[in-house]
Design a protein around this motif. Sequence first.
Motif, PDB file in Angstrom:
ATOM      1  N   TYR A 293      57.767  33.238  36.109  1.00  0.00           N
ATOM      2  CA  TYR A 293      57.204  33.939  34.792  1.00  0.00           C
ATOM      3  C   TYR A 293      56.311  33.095  34.129  1.00  0.00           C
ATOM      4  O   TYR A 293      55.241  33.697  33.957  1.00  0.00           O
ATOM      5  CB  TYR A 293      58.351  34.228  33.670  1.00  0.00           C
ATOM      6  N   LYS A 294      56.632  31.833  33.941  1.00  0.00           N
ATOM      7  CA  LYS A 294      55.381  30.859  33.533  1.00  0.00           C
ATOM      8  C   LYS A 294      54.180  30.792  34.242  1.00  0.00           C
ATOM      9  O   LYS A 294      52.979  30.603  33.873  1.00  0.00           O
ATOM     10  CB  LYS A 294      56.039  29.424  33.315  1.00  0.00           C
ATOM     11  N   LYS A 295      54.516  30.549  35.477  1.00  0.00           N
ATOM     12  CA  LYS A 295      53.325  30.317  36.438  1.00  0.00           C
ATOM     13  C   LYS A 295      52.457  31.647  36.502  1.00  0.00           C
ATOM     14  O   LYS A 295      51.219  31.459  36.443  1.00  0.00           O
ATOM     15  CB  LYS A 295      53.699  30.093  37.904  1.00  0.00           C
ATOM     16  N   LEU A 296      52.998  32.880  36.602  1.00  0.00           N
ATOM     17  CA  LEU A 296      52.198  34.006  36.583  1.00  0.00           C
ATOM     18  C   LEU A 296      51.489  34.316  35.363  1.00  0.00           C
ATOM     19  O   LEU A 296      50.135  34.751  35.347  1.00  0.00           O
ATOM     20  CB  LEU A 296      53.080  35.154  36.819  1.00  0.00           C
ATOM     21  N   ALA A 297      52.214  33.882  34.221  1.00  0.00           N
ATOM     22  CA  ALA A 297      51.591  34.301  33.067  1.00  0.00           C
ATOM     23  C   ALA A 297      50.315  33.317  32.816  1.00  0.00           C
ATOM     24  O   ALA A 297      49.152  33.505  32.259  1.00  0.00           O
ATOM     25  CB  ALA A 297      52.579  33.790  31.694  1.00  0.00           C
ATOM     26  N   GLU A 298      50.500  31.983  33.203  1.00  0.00           N
ATOM     27  CA  GLU A 298      49.433  31.040  33.303  1.00  0.00           C
ATOM     28  C   GLU A 298      48.330  31.461  34.200  1.00  0.00           C
ATOM     29  O   GLU A 298      47.037  31.349  33.930  1.00  0.00           O
ATOM     30  CB  GLU A 298      49.692  29.756  33.671  1.00  0.00           C
ATOM     31  N   GLU A 299      48.553  32.028  35.323  1.00  0.00           N
ATOM     32  CA  GLU A 299      47.399  32.766  35.951  1.00  0.00           C
ATOM     33  C   GLU A 299      46.598  33.586  35.294  1.00  0.00           C
ATOM     34  O   GLU A 299      45.312  33.986  35.365  1.00  0.00           O
ATOM     35  CB  GLU A 299      47.979  33.210  37.436  1.00  0.00           C
ATOM     36  N   ILE A 300      47.338  34.664  34.885  1.00  0.00           N
ATOM     37  CA  ILE A 300      46.689  35.885  34.006  1.00  0.00           C
ATOM     38  C   ILE A 300      45.940  35.413  32.941  1.00  0.00           C
ATOM     39  O   ILE A 300      44.829  35.768  32.662  1.00  0.00           O
ATOM     40  CB  ILE A 300      47.816  36.924  33.776  1.00  0.00           C
ATOM     41  N   ARG A 301      46.628  34.596  32.011  1.00  0.00           N
ATOM     42  CA  ARG A 301      45.718  34.272  30.834  1.00  0.00           C
ATOM     43  C   ARG A 301      44.806  33.298  30.998  1.00  0.00           C
ATOM     44  O   ARG A 301      44.131  32.959  30.096  1.00  0.00           O
ATOM     45  CB  ARG A 301      47.129  33.391  30.059  1.00  0.00           C
ATOM     46  N   SER A 302      44.675  32.359  32.157  1.00  0.00           N
ATOM     47  CA  SER A 302      43.683  31.594  32.370  1.00  0.00           C
ATOM     48  C   SER A 302      42.411  32.139  33.117  1.00  0.00           C
ATOM     49  O   SER A 302      41.330  31.695  32.953  1.00  0.00           O
ATOM     50  CB  SER A 302      44.193  30.358  33.153  1.00  0.00           C
ATOM     51  N   ASN A 303      42.769  33.293  33.613  1.00  0.00           N
ATOM     52  CA  ASN A 303      41.533  34.010  34.333  1.00  0.00           C
ATOM     53  C   ASN A 303      40.860  35.117  33.666  1.00  0.00           C
ATOM     54  O   ASN A 303      39.818  35.434  34.108  1.00  0.00           O
ATOM     55  CB  ASN A 303      42.169  34.549  35.703  1.00  0.00           C
ATOM     56  N   PHE A 304      41.268  35.371  32.598  1.00  0.00           N
ATOM     57  CA  PHE A 304      40.683  36.496  31.633  1.00  0.00           C
ATOM     58  C   PHE A 304      40.729  36.033  30.161  1.00  0.00           C
ATOM     59  O   PHE A 304      41.507  35.118  29.812  1.00  0.00           O
ATOM     60  CB  PHE A 304      41.633  38.059  31.794  1.00  0.00           C
ATOM     61  N   SER A 305      39.482  36.567  29.445  1.00  0.00           N
ATOM     62  CA  SER A 305      39.354  36.051  28.100  1.00  0.00           C
ATOM     63  C   SER A 305      39.923  37.345  27.072  1.00  0.00           C
ATOM     64  O   SER A 305      39.724  37.119  26.037  1.00  0.00           O
ATOM     65  CB  SER A 305      38.089  35.794  27.873  1.00  0.00           C
ATOM     66  N   LYS A 306      39.991  38.434  27.670  1.00  0.00           N
ATOM     67  CA  LYS A 306      40.630  39.507  26.754  1.00  0.00           C
ATOM     68  C   LYS A 306      41.104  40.625  27.837  1.00  0.00           C
ATOM     69  O   LYS A 306      40.804  40.544  28.989  1.00  0.00           O
ATOM     70  CB  LYS A 306      39.485  40.194  26.154  1.00  0.00           C
ATOM     71  N   GLY A 307      41.934  41.564  27.138  1.00  0.00           N
ATOM     72  CA  GLY A 307      42.686  42.270  28.029  1.00  0.00           C
ATOM     73  C   GLY A 307      41.723  43.439  28.869  1.00  0.00           C
ATOM     74  O   GLY A 307      42.186  43.708  30.049  1.00  0.00           O
ATOM     75  N   SER A 308      40.410  43.950  28.251  1.00  0.00           N
ATOM     76  CA  SER A 308      39.900  44.831  28.740  1.00  0.00           C
ATOM     77  C   SER A 308      39.299  44.254  30.126  1.00  0.00           C
ATOM     78  O   SER A 308      38.634  44.989  30.983  1.00  0.00           O
ATOM     79  CB  SER A 308      38.715  45.272  28.024  1.00  0.00           C
ATOM     80  N   GLU A 309      39.113  42.849  30.484  1.00  0.00           N
ATOM     81  CA  GLU A 309      38.704  42.210  31.479  1.00  0.00           C
ATOM     82  C   GLU A 309      39.609  42.454  32.768  1.00  0.00           C
ATOM     83  O   GLU A 309      39.120  42.202  34.024  1.00  0.00           O
ATOM     84  CB  GLU A 309      38.168  41.031  31.249  1.00  0.00           C
ATOM     85  N   ILE A 310      40.647  42.838  32.586  1.00  0.00           N
ATOM     86  CA  ILE A 310      41.803  42.821  33.553  1.00  0.00           C
ATOM     87  C   ILE A 310      41.775  44.083  34.318  1.00  0.00           C
ATOM     88  O   ILE A 310      42.333  45.334  34.169  1.00  0.00           O
ATOM     89  CB  ILE A 310      43.354  42.754  33.123  1.00  0.00           C
ATOM     90  N   GLN A 311      41.112  44.223  35.310  1.00  0.00           N
ATOM     91  CA  GLN A 311      40.745  45.114  36.407  1.00  0.00           C
ATOM     92  C   GLN A 311      39.661  44.691  37.519  1.00  0.00           C
ATOM     93  O   GLN A 311      39.249  43.665  37.284  1.00  0.00           O
ATOM     94  CB  GLN A 311      40.450  46.414  35.482  1.00  0.00           C
ATOM     95  N   GLY A 312      39.619  45.691  38.460  1.00  0.00           N
ATOM     96  CA  GLY A 312      38.569  45.253  39.490  1.00  0.00           C
ATOM     97  C   GLY A 312      38.773  43.940  40.313  1.00  0.00           C
ATOM     98  O   GLY A 312      39.846  43.648  40.221  1.00  0.00           O
ATOM     99  N   PRO A 313      37.773  43.540  40.860  1.00  0.00           N
ATOM    100  CA  PRO A 313      37.991  42.487  41.810  1.00  0.00           C
ATOM    101  C   PRO A 313      38.446  41.217  41.141  1.00  0.00           C
ATOM    102  O   PRO A 313      39.112  40.674  41.852  1.00  0.00           O
ATOM    103  CB  PRO A 313      36.395  42.277  42.259  1.00  0.00           C
ATOM    104  N   ARG A 314      38.186  41.094  39.920  1.00  0.00           N
ATOM    105  CA  ARG A 314      38.848  39.776  39.341  1.00  0.00           C
ATOM    106  C   ARG A 314      40.416  39.880  39.216  1.00  0.00           C
ATOM    107  O   ARG A 314      41.042  38.880  39.631  1.00  0.00           O
ATOM    108  CB  ARG A 314      38.232  39.760  37.853  1.00  0.00           C
ATOM    109  N   LEU A 315      40.882  41.167  39.245  1.00  0.00           N
ATOM    110  CA  LEU A 315      42.522  41.161  39.145  1.00  0.00           C
ATOM    111  C   LEU A 315      42.828  41.229  40.551  1.00  0.00           C
ATOM    112  O   LEU A 315      43.745  40.223  40.716  1.00  0.00           O
ATOM    113  CB  LEU A 315      42.638  42.715  38.653  1.00  0.00           C
ATOM    114  N   ALA A 316      42.202  41.659  41.404  1.00  0.00           N
ATOM    115  CA  ALA A 316      42.533  41.514  42.756  1.00  0.00           C
ATOM    116  C   ALA A 316      42.675  40.124  43.415  1.00  0.00           C
ATOM    117  O   ALA A 316      43.206  39.755  44.278  1.00  0.00           O
ATOM    118  CB  ALA A 316      41.487  42.288  43.910  1.00  0.00           C
ATOM    119  N   ARG A 317      41.717  39.155  42.878  1.00  0.00           N
ATOM    120  CA  ARG A 317      41.739  37.709  43.224  1.00  0.00           C
ATOM    121  C   ARG A 317      42.925  36.987  42.590  1.00  0.00           C
ATOM    122  O   ARG A 317      42.930  35.834  42.861  1.00  0.00           O
ATOM    123  CB  ARG A 317      40.591  37.268  42.706  1.00  0.00           C
TER     124      ARG A 317
END
Length: 495
Positions: A293-317
């Motif tokens: 849980y902690k490792k996945l949360a860190e990946e998501i929260r460090s790769n995006f600056s706001k929720g609306s960015e979570i989609q497309g190629p960045r999410l796939a990476r």
Amino acid sequence: MASHSCPVVRHGPNKLTFNSAQALQGEIGPSRRFGYAGAHHFEVDIYNNDKIIKSHVYSACQLEPGVDSVFSVRDMNDHRRKRKLIGQALAERSIRTFEPLMVEQVDVFLGILARSSQSSTAVDMTPCCKRLGVDIIGLLTFGRHLNTQTNPRYRFMVDNLSWANYQSNILFQFPLLASMGVPQILYILSYAEFSKYMKQLENLVMGRLAQDRDAHHDLYSVTGGAFSTESPKGIQASEFWSEALFFFPAGARLTISPRVAMCILIGSEIGGDTASTAVAGLFFYLSRNPKVYKKLAEEIRSNFSKGSEIQGPRLARCQYLRACIDETLRMSPPVSGTPWRELRSGEDGPLIVDGHVIPRGTQVGVSIYSLHRNENYFSDPDVYLPERWLVEDEAVRSKMNSAFAAFSSGSRGCAGKAMAYLEVSLVVAKTLWYFDFDKAPGRMGWLGGGSPRNVGRRGKVDEFQLYDTFSSTHEGPNLVFRPRGDHWKEIGVTE
């Protein structure tokens, strides 16, 4: 089920279940050759060659005699044609075009979690995930908002799916029951519910066909009208009807008969079940594995600056997210049973699978659940370990991939694979951006896992429990969500 120590078992009269990557799709290395009567024959895999076709039991899933969907069709040429058409709507490019509508439905899902977080109310993830899946499929197939997440009007459709698949699976596993009057009995018992369900499906199909082809980005628009929509028997015998209902989690013909009413099309590998089972399962394993849980949360929260960015190629990476999804699909595959196959009519024998000579008339298949727990391919198979999918050893990865069949294998593999991965990624990543969560306290938090009072795998409290109805039924987990700072306010839900 076949076990690690027994790679093939007799499942029933003239039915063999295998537990090896060789039987599934051919293992790394050369095929073995056997000599019979002066001729040499190579062993074959079950799901990736033209000698073997879907078992005759799939005929129980026809909507009308002779009217097949891409799921039930047995002829290889017909399947390739249908699969090519279906593939247009489910290709990654098409799904990316559809992604904004999927995001819209995921945001509705997040709004439900946000409201529950204000009162720390536990949420049962199974019905929430199923309703989300049905709403997405309604848009992809018919361009229609069903709004089952927020409005109870059409929830009866969601509630009927598990029962319909269960009844269908009875005939799928025991087709002789069809001649013993079982479908007629089940038909009588559930006539009112099926009539209501079929009427709504008829409204969806006829409503879509009444619109211009390009009115929505959905199955009908993407395929370019290539499916037949006219026949002497009407829309219930058309290809568009059968394929539309294959996209939707289940369906049957418009004019219900005792035989067909119980032969509900098991289209849940593309419909809500594959994705909803994966989402619910991933939430279950995250709530019971704090390091993951902690490792996945860190990946998501460090790769995006706001929720609306979570989609497309960045999410796939997000590689760890993909590893968590694959490990969930390995531990709790949505289609966990045995997809049956048999030797095609007219093929010369013998049929050889994993060193075993198979007599004509024998159904063969691979137990997906057992193969995913086979120590020959997965070390510590009962441990939820996403890191296994990120190892650098190419040989280890190849061996695991050879035995990974969450979306079946070969040309018959699930056409909705890309869509399922996208839906699961969006739901889980966005949830972890806006919220933290834990399993519910006390006995409520047990839901979804095995019971310590049971023996065997039903007693494993840290394994998400699935019940095979060709697709899977399940419960839970019950989770309590907490807002993550003020991020949740981006969703637009007022306190």
